[in-house]
Scaffold this active site. Structure first.
Site, PDB file in Angstrom:
ATOM      1  N   ASP A 252       0.894  -1.381  -0.086  1.00  0.00           N
ATOM      2  CA  ASP A 252       0.199   0.214   0.302  1.00  0.00           C
ATOM      3  C   ASP A 252       1.181   0.732   0.204  1.00  0.00           C
ATOM      4  OD1 ASP A 252      -3.269   0.715   1.007  1.00  0.00           O
ATOM      5  OD2 ASP A 252      -1.439   2.186   0.600  1.00  0.00           O
TER       6      ASP A 252
ATOM      7  N   HIS B 256     -10.739  -5.091  -3.356  1.00  0.00           N
ATOM      8  CA  HIS B 256      -8.874  -5.498  -2.534  1.00  0.00           C
ATOM      9  C   HIS B 256      -9.297  -5.758  -1.363  1.00  0.00           C
ATOM     10  CE1 HIS B 256      -9.848  -0.733  -2.220  1.00  0.00           C
ATOM     11  NE2 HIS B 256      -9.216  -1.219  -0.800  1.00  0.00           N
TER      12      HIS B 256
HETATM   13  P1  AMP Z   1      -9.706   1.618   0.497  1.00  0.00           P
HETATM   14  O1  AMP Z   1      -9.706   2.750   1.195  1.00  0.00           O
HETATM   15  O2  AMP Z   1     -10.262   0.476   0.958  1.00  0.00           O
HETATM   16  O3  AMP Z   1     -10.197   1.770  -0.878  1.00  0.00           O
HETATM   17  O4  AMP Z   1      -8.471   1.345   0.598  1.00  0.00           O
HETATM   18  C1  AMP Z   1      -7.546   2.479  -0.924  1.00  0.00           C
HETATM   19  C2  AMP Z   1      -6.173   2.202  -0.333  1.00  0.00           C
HETATM   20  O5  AMP Z   1      -5.479   1.527  -1.688  1.00  0.00           O
HETATM   21  C3  AMP Z   1      -5.551   2.888   0.670  1.00  0.00           C
HETATM   22  O6  AMP Z   1      -4.690   2.504   1.671  1.00  0.00           O
HETATM   23  C4  AMP Z   1      -4.683   3.468  -0.551  1.00  0.00           C
HETATM   24  O7  AMP Z   1      -3.458   3.504   0.502  1.00  0.00           O
HETATM   25  C5  AMP Z   1      -3.946   2.336  -1.455  1.00  0.00           C
HETATM   26  N1  AMP Z   1      -3.496   3.005  -2.392  1.00  0.00           N
HETATM   27  C6  AMP Z   1      -4.554   3.819  -3.549  1.00  0.00           C
HETATM   28  N2  AMP Z   1      -3.454   4.210  -4.470  1.00  0.00           N
HETATM   29  C7  AMP Z   1      -2.889   3.358  -4.216  1.00  0.00           C
HETATM   30  C8  AMP Z   1      -1.626   3.051  -5.730  1.00  0.00           C
HETATM   31  N3  AMP Z   1      -1.579   3.625  -6.840  1.00  0.00           N
HETATM   32  N4  AMP Z   1      -0.990   2.449  -5.197  1.00  0.00           N
HETATM   33  C9  AMP Z   1      -1.028   1.395  -3.805  1.00  0.00           C
HETATM   34  N5  AMP Z   1      -1.928   1.919  -3.233  1.00  0.00           N
HETATM   35  C10 AMP Z   1      -2.362   2.179  -3.434  1.00  0.00           C
END
Ligand code: AMP
Ligand code: ZN
Length: 135
Positions: free
Chosen positions: A32, A101
């Site tokens: 993440d 995810h």
């Molecule tokens: P959620 O809030 O459950 O939808 O989680 C989305 C997660 O994706 C968050 O923890 C973000 O930090 C992570 N995230 C968003 N964009 C990216 C990216 N490009 N690469 C890695 N993690 C990401």
């Protein structure tokens, strides 16, 4: 089905670089970008599903098997003290990327990761209503 406007589709397909911990024909597991703790990782299916409501059942089962394998391996590498699996569905529940995810969040003693809720009390009224409605 891949969705060109979805960042996780593009990461899962390898079109956008990511810190990949694992990959197979169905999934990519990445670190993440905004970790809650050291080693916070995400399981991304390569197919696009908005969230668990839509997710293919076979992939849902495979996600949990993969989560088990990943955290069993990572707990030894990270030397963490515990693990949370977190999976958010819809904005009100904290979902910010609308491609299914699973979060794998390592926990360390006194890490101050802010997961949790205030515990209420199950009322007789709610219990009766829910048991009647949900079979
Ligand atoms: P959620 O809030 O459950 O939808 O989680 C989305 C997660 O994706 C968050 O923890 C973000 O930090 C992570 N995230 C968003 N964009 C990216 C990216 N490009 N690469 C890695 N993690 C990401
Ligand atoms: Zn997607």
């Amino acid at each position: 089905m891949k969705n060109e406007s979805c960042i996780f589709c593009r990461i899962a397909a390898g079109e956008v670089p990511s810190a990949t911990l694992y990959e197979d024909e169905d999934f990519r597991v990445i670190l993440d970008l905004n970790p809650a703790s050291k080693g916070h990782a995400l399981i991304l299916p390569k197919e696009h599903y908005r969230n668990l409501y839509d997710l293919d059942e076979d992939l849902a089962a495979k996600t949990m098997v993969l989560a088990k394998k990943m955290i069993c391996k990572m707990k030894d590498v990270l030397r963490c003290d515990g693990y949370n699996l977190v999976q958010n569905n819809e904005e009100v529940a904290g979902q910010s990327v609308f491609h299914f995810h699973m979060h794998m969040i390592p926990r360390y003693k006194d890490d101050n990761v802010g997961l949790g809720w205030h515990m209420g009390t199950l009322t007789e009224e709610d219990k009766k209503e829910l048991l009647d409605k949900i079979e």
